[in-house]
Design an enzyme around this catalytic site. Structure first.
Site, PDB file in Angstrom:
ATOM      1  N   GLU A 145       0.786  -1.262   0.212  1.00 52.47           N
ATOM      2  CA  GLU A 145       0.246  -0.141  -0.201  1.00 52.47           C
ATOM      3  C   GLU A 145       0.354   0.875   0.027  1.00 52.47           C
ATOM      4  OE1 GLU A 145      -2.572   2.565   3.303  1.00 52.47           O
ATOM      5  OE2 GLU A 145      -2.677   0.405   3.202  1.00 52.47           O
TER       6      GLU A 145
ATOM      7  N   CYS B 233      -3.925   7.391   6.012  1.00 52.84           N
ATOM      8  CA  CYS B 233      -3.555   6.761   4.306  1.00 52.84           C
ATOM      9  C   CYS B 233      -4.914   7.205   3.354  1.00 52.84           C
ATOM     10  CB  CYS B 233      -3.552   5.815   3.927  1.00 52.84           C
ATOM     11  SG  CYS B 233      -4.334   4.170   4.537  1.00 52.84           S
TER      12      CYS B 233
END
Length: 521
Positions: free
Chosen positions: A248, A285
């Site tokens: 990620e 995020c």
């Protein structure tokens, strides 16, 4: 010549920038090799699903019991605050227990049996399929989640659930927290009759490279920057035997606010945006980093609300000095671009803090290549960019230029939600058209909400097209376990040689599909 001394690993207080204590030393190549080989040697110890479930539950229990010490250690190293970290610890232990439930239920093994049928064309042999663990998993901890995406987090929990030993590369921003949590997980292993080698911890940048290149590491999970994640991804692909790398990396998380939505609830949307973009000092995020808002009076009301809410936000501490410098440089470079304004200027709030703010720009500036492309890149910290559009065509032109994202958010008016606006030539409304536009861009689409806050649930997907992630997998939710498994099919195998999961009579009571039909478990 004597070997160079191993570099010390220090715990640092981000509120002051001062060292707290030496926690460990960076692992040498030999130490990484030893950790991986030790993990590889105990793979069979994780074969029993009941033992794996017990390990996950005991790990959750020990983390709860040591909660005060864990939160104190994490707060000292991250400045995230006891309130935020208390919630993160609860999320972490919930994840562990959820994976224990998943292991016991067994559907993740995806057992399928097709009996032989010589009457088919072509004839079908006896086929029996299930999933098995890949082997040793390398986990790379995230900076912004010292618990939920670190040593005891979702990558570790899902890998152990799959039956894979884990070697964690600690994040340098919270080494003491990592050591404490690793000790608790190893204690959980001991108390459930497993060798401590099912989990190892290493420190150091070079150790991270050595880890992903080790021939006995079978897969890796990463949460962090595009630059760091891409370097590891490339290293994983360049091995003589490449391995899956589930990374990620970065996400802009675009938000589109329609004219109707702004007209109906501009003040609510402005306040909600402020809360989402400043949550955790903007270090999530899924922070909304680009907002497409209308250029008219309704959009002006939204900006007024956003200005008021952001102005009331207190300065906060970022996770480390490097991130603070990157944030200050990033907002400075963006604010200097032509036609960019700062209704609330983001920047230095003090010697060790940063203040939240936002920038505005005409959306037309983002519809073609140019220096304003910088505004389409993630800036980690409490800042967002509001692009003011004049029509739907500008929305589409900006969205067409975006890379992959973890999330995309739509704020729609009542008629657009109901699908009764019907303003399109084909009778379809703006809400449906926008949903179709953002779906290819993200792994999670949010309507009339905010992307911060990723629920741990079976239906969750935390991933997205590159550079949000390097694979199509999720790092949150029960299906995260699939990253660490591979299918194997046995053809015409004598019953006595079959794994118990695939034998007739279903001796383990697993959910299975037999000749295409579900069998209860």
């Amino acid at each position: 010549m004597a070997a160079a001394a191993a570099a010390p690993v220090w715990s640092v207080d981000p509120r002051t920038g001062k060292r707290r204590e030496q926690v460990a030393v960076e692992a040498t190549a030999a130490e990484v090799d030893s950790a991986v080989r030790a993990a590889h040697a105990v793979r069979d110890a994780l074969a029993d699903r009941g033992v794996r479930a017990a390990l996950l539950r005991r790990a959750a229990g020990l983390l709860d019991e040591a909660g005060e010490a864990v939160i104190e250690a994490a707060d000292a190293e991250t400045a995230l605050g006891p309130g935020r970290l208390t919630g993160e610890l609860a999320r972490t232990t919930y994840q562990l227990r959820s994976f224990a439930d998943l292991v016991e239920e067994g559907a993740f093994l995806d057992v399928r049996i097709d009996h032989a049928d010589p009457g088919l064309t072509p004839p079908r042999p006896d086929l029996r399929r299930h999933k098995i663990p890949l082997g040793v998993v390398a986990v790379y901890s995230a900076s912004n989640f010292p618990l939920a995406f670190s040593v005891p987090g979702g990558d570790t929990a899902s890998a152990l659930a799959a039956g894979c030993p884990v070697v964690v590369k600690a994040h340098p921003d919270h080494p003491a927290t990592s050591e404490l949590c690793a000790a608790l997980l190893r204690r959980a292993a001991d108390e459930t009759g497993l060798p401590a080698g099912v989990l190892h911890l290493v420190h150091g940048f070079q150790a991270g490279l050595d880890l992903v290149r080790h021939p006995l590491v079978a897969a890796a999970g990463f949460t962090g920057s595009v630059r760091g994640g891409r370097a590891l991804y490339d290293a994983a692909a360049a091995r003589p035997h490449p391995i899956p790398f589930h990374g990620e990396l970065g996400s802009l998380n675009p938000v589109v606010v329609t004219e109707a939505a702004a007209a109906e609830r501009a003040e609510q949307i402005g306040a909600g945006l402020a809360g989402s973009m400043t949550l955790g000092t903007g270090q999530f995020c899924v922070k909304p980093g680009l907002v497409l808002a209308p250029a008219g009076p309704a959009g002006d009301r939204l900006l007024t609300s956003l200005t008021d809410a952001v102005s009331d936000t207190e300065a906060g501490v970022l996770l480390d000095r490097r991130m603070r410098e990157a944030f200050l440089g990033g907002v400075r470079g963006r604010a200097e671009l032509p036609d960019v304004e700062a209704p609330v200027t983001p920047g230095a709030g003090g010697e060790h803090t940063v203040s939240a703010g936002f920038l505005t720009v005409p959306a037309a500036r983002l519809t073609a290549d140019g220096p304003h492309d910088l505004l389409l890149e993630e800036c980690f910290g409490p800042v967002t960019v509001v692009a003011r559009y004049t029509d739907e065509a500008e929305i589409g032109a900006v969205l067409a230029r975006l890379p992959g994202n973890l999330s995309a958010t739509l704020h729609l008016g009542d008629a657009e939600v109901a699908g009764t606006d019907g303003d399109g030539a084909d009778g379809g409304g703006l809400g449906a058209r926008l949903l179709a536009r953002v779906t290819p861009l993200a792994g999670r689409v949010v309507v009339n909400g905010w992307p911060t806050g990723v629920a741990v649930a079976p239906a969750q997907h935390h991933g997205g097209p590159y550079p949000a992630t390097t694979s199509t997998a999720t790092s949150v939710g029960g299906t995260a376990v699939e990253r660490w498994l591979r299918p194997v099919v046995y053809q015409d195998t004598p019953p006595a040689l079959l794994p118990p999961e695939l034998r007739d009579g279903n001796p383990l009571g697993l959910p299975r599909r037999i000749d295409g039909r579900p069998e209860g478990g």
